[in-house]
Design an enzyme around this catalytic site. Structure first.
Site, PDB file in Angstrom:
ATOM      1  N   LYS A  45       0.797  -1.233   0.000  1.00  0.00           N
ATOM      2  CA  LYS A  45       0.000   0.000   0.000  1.00  0.00           C
ATOM      3  C   LYS A  45       0.827   1.279   0.000  1.00  0.00           C
ATOM      4  O   LYS A  45       0.380   2.328   0.442  1.00  0.00           O
ATOM      5  CB  LYS A  45      -1.000   0.035   1.189  1.00  0.00           C
ATOM      6  CG  LYS A  45      -1.774  -1.219   1.430  1.00  0.00           C
ATOM      7  CD  LYS A  45      -2.226  -1.950   0.198  1.00  0.00           C
ATOM      8  CE  LYS A  45      -3.329  -1.326  -0.576  1.00  0.00           C
ATOM      9  NZ  LYS A  45      -3.719  -2.186  -1.740  1.00  0.00           N
ATOM     10  N   HIS A 100       7.430  -7.312  -2.244  1.00  0.00           N
ATOM     11  CA  HIS A 100       7.097  -6.770  -0.925  1.00  0.00           C
ATOM     12  C   HIS A 100       7.999  -7.411   0.138  1.00  0.00           C
ATOM     13  O   HIS A 100       7.811  -7.173   1.330  1.00  0.00           O
ATOM     14  CB  HIS A 100       5.644  -7.109  -0.548  1.00  0.00           C
ATOM     15  CG  HIS A 100       4.591  -6.299  -1.232  1.00  0.00           C
ATOM     16  ND1 HIS A 100       4.743  -4.987  -1.577  1.00  0.00           N
ATOM     17  CD2 HIS A 100       3.318  -6.626  -1.592  1.00  0.00           C
ATOM     18  CE1 HIS A 100       3.618  -4.549  -2.140  1.00  0.00           C
ATOM     19  NE2 HIS A 100       2.740  -5.518  -2.156  1.00  0.00           N
ATOM     20  N   SER A 130      -4.882   2.511   4.274  1.00  0.00           N
ATOM     21  CA  SER A 130      -5.062   1.856   2.971  1.00  0.00           C
ATOM     22  C   SER A 130      -5.047   0.324   3.129  1.00  0.00           C
ATOM     23  O   SER A 130      -5.855  -0.396   2.547  1.00  0.00           O
ATOM     24  CB  SER A 130      -3.946   2.310   2.023  1.00  0.00           C
ATOM     25  OG  SER A 130      -4.073   1.701   0.773  1.00  0.00           O
TER      26      SER A 130
HETATM   27  N1  LIG Z   1      -1.903   7.118  -9.732  1.00  0.00           N
HETATM   28  C1  LIG Z   1      -2.052   7.087  -8.408  1.00  0.00           C
HETATM   29  N2  LIG Z   1      -2.118   8.246  -7.713  1.00  0.00           N
HETATM   30  C2  LIG Z   1      -2.279   8.240  -6.363  1.00  0.00           C
HETATM   31  N3  LIG Z   1      -2.411   7.104  -5.620  1.00  0.00           N
HETATM   32  C3  LIG Z   1      -2.364   5.927  -6.289  1.00  0.00           C
HETATM   33  C4  LIG Z   1      -2.179   5.852  -7.688  1.00  0.00           C
HETATM   34  N4  LIG Z   1      -2.178   4.546  -8.047  1.00  0.00           N
HETATM   35  C5  LIG Z   1      -2.369   3.840  -6.908  1.00  0.00           C
HETATM   36  N5  LIG Z   1      -2.501   4.658  -5.856  1.00  0.00           N
HETATM   37  C6  LIG Z   1      -2.796   4.312  -4.453  1.00  0.00           C
HETATM   38  O1  LIG Z   1      -1.808   3.439  -3.930  1.00  0.00           O
HETATM   39  C7  LIG Z   1      -2.419   2.592  -2.936  1.00  0.00           C
HETATM   40  C8  LIG Z   1      -2.219   1.136  -3.337  1.00  0.00           C
HETATM   41  O2  LIG Z   1      -0.868   0.842  -3.035  1.00  0.00           O
HETATM   42  P1  LIG Z   1      -0.080  -0.376  -3.697  1.00  0.00           P
HETATM   43  O3  LIG Z   1      -0.181  -0.312  -5.164  1.00  0.00           O
HETATM   44  O4  LIG Z   1       1.269  -0.385  -3.077  1.00  0.00           O
HETATM   45  O5  LIG Z   1      -0.911  -1.620  -3.161  1.00  0.00           O
HETATM   46  S1  LIG Z   1      -0.388  -3.140  -3.183  1.00  0.00           S
HETATM   47  O6  LIG Z   1       0.592  -3.274  -2.099  1.00  0.00           O
HETATM   48  O7  LIG Z   1       0.184  -3.426  -4.484  1.00  0.00           O
HETATM   49  O8  LIG Z   1      -1.618  -3.932  -2.892  1.00  0.00           O
HETATM   50  C9  LIG Z   1      -3.904   2.970  -2.885  1.00  0.00           C
HETATM   51  O9  LIG Z   1      -3.988   3.992  -1.889  1.00  0.00           O
HETATM   52  P2  LIG Z   1      -5.338   4.375  -1.109  1.00  0.00           P
HETATM   53  O10 LIG Z   1      -6.222   5.048  -2.122  1.00  0.00           O
HETATM   54  O11 LIG Z   1      -4.909   5.324  -0.025  1.00  0.00           O
HETATM   55  O12 LIG Z   1      -5.924   3.114  -0.558  1.00  0.00           O
HETATM   56  C10 LIG Z   1      -4.086   3.521  -4.296  1.00  0.00           C
HETATM   57  O13 LIG Z   1      -5.218   4.347  -4.456  1.00  0.00           O
END
Ligand SMILES: Nc1ncnc2c1ncn2[C@@H]1O[C@H](COP(=O)(O)OS(=O)(=O)O)[C@@H](OP(=O)(O)O)[C@H]1O
Length: 288
Positions: A45, A100, A130
């Site tokens: 996340k 991860h 998240s």
């Molecule tokens: N383009 C863009 N802009 C802003 N935020 C973004 C973007 N892409 C992914 N996200 C946000 O990243 C969070 C998901 O994290 P990960 O991709 O690391 O998740 S995972 O570990 O692969 O399951 C999750 O955060 P939260 O919205 O706070 O839950 C996603 O919404």
């Protein structure tokens, strides 16, 4: 909907058995990195999917073909997942790989090559929020219970994937040993175009201004939220229950303020300070 509650434990860390086996984890820990590999390392996340998308497009110089047709988990496979072995071994050119896993599991293998590592971290308060929401939809993770209970487990490091503190401290302690670029979710959020440019320069793939603009547009939250190749809507409901929320949930900085009570915030600060007291790392966003 039933949970797929099998756990694999590796190097003292609990991981979802739906995605990992002892064999896949051994494969990851003894992986033969190539000098041309780029590894995205994150605690869950922290912006992993975002970085997968950005790096895919840096590699292709803004050509959207792969990003529009191939899911992120095939473009930048998770090293430790069960399905990755053949995919990674069959790829001949430069590989984009995701993990991860904590540093202590991968550092010995990484040190045998000049593979580049991009470590992305995020304010742990936003990570906790998240991750909590993700537990509700991801059926391969345990039922998180209340946010209060989940936060205690997160701070204890007893959630799956282990302690956020150990993950970040472990990877960043290797900055001198590995070819490691450290970036935060908050950096990318604040200056997407500038972050793309810095990453591209560091990777030795400098981009033209119009290529940066193209990547910036494609990697915006609103664009990625609607993109089935990255928003995980391709994953069946038995694995991710899409009725519980969206993987691309909010994409904001500071969402923790809507979830933490003042008491939880105080407890978090206390534990953060204890865990990070010897660390000289750049975590300016923690004070935001
Ligand atoms: N383009 C863009 N802009 C802003 N935020 C973004 C973007 N892409 C992914 N996200 C946000 O990243 C969070 C998901 O994290 P990960 O991709 O690391 O998740 S995972 O570990 O692969 O399951 C999750 O955060 P939260 O919205 O706070 O839950 C996603 O919404």
């Amino acid at each position: 909907m039933a949970r797929l509650e099998v756990t694999e434990t590796f190097a003292g860390i609990a991981l979802p058995g739906h995605l990992h086996t002892q064999e896949s984890l051994r494969f990851a820990s003894s992986f033969q990195f190539r000098d041309t590999d780029v590894l995205i390392a994150t605690y869950p996340k922290s912006g992993t999917t975002w970085m997968q998308e950005i790096l895919t497009l840096i590699h292709s110089k803004g050509d959207l073909e792969a990003a529009k047709t191939i899911p992120n988990w095939d473009r930048a496979p998770w090293l430790e997942h069960t399905y990755s072995k053949d995919l990674l071994q069959e790829t001949s050119g430069p590989r984009l790989i995701t993990t991860h896993l904590p540093c202590q599991v991968l550092a010995p293998a990484l040190r045998k090559s000049k593979a580049k590592v991009i470590y992305m971290a995020r304010n742990p308060k936003d990570v906790a929020v998240s991750f909590y929401h993700f537990h509700k939809m991801a059926k391969f993770l345990p039922d998180p219970g209340s946010f209060e209970d989940f936060l205690i487990s997160f701070l204890d490091g007893t959630v799956q994937y282990g302690s956020w503190f150990d993950h970040v401290k472990g990877w960043l302690s290797q900055q001198a040993e590995l070819e490691l670029f450290y970036i935060t979710y908050e950096d990318v959020h604040k200056e997407l175009g500038r972050s793309v440019e810095r990453l591209a320069d560091w990777l030795g793939c400098p981009l033209q201004p119009e290529e940066i603009r193209e990547i910036q547009q494609h990697c915006s939250f609103s664009s990625m939220r609607e993109n089935a190749m990255v928003n995980y809507t391709l994953v069946p409901c038995e694995i991710m229950d899409h009725s519980q929320g969206r993987f691309m949930r909010k994409g904001t900085v500071g969402d923790w303020r809507d979830h933490f009570t003042p008491l939880q915030n105080m407890l978090f600060h206390k534990i953060y300070q204890k865990e990070m007291q010897d660390s000289s790392m750049r975590f300016r966003w923690f004070l935001d």
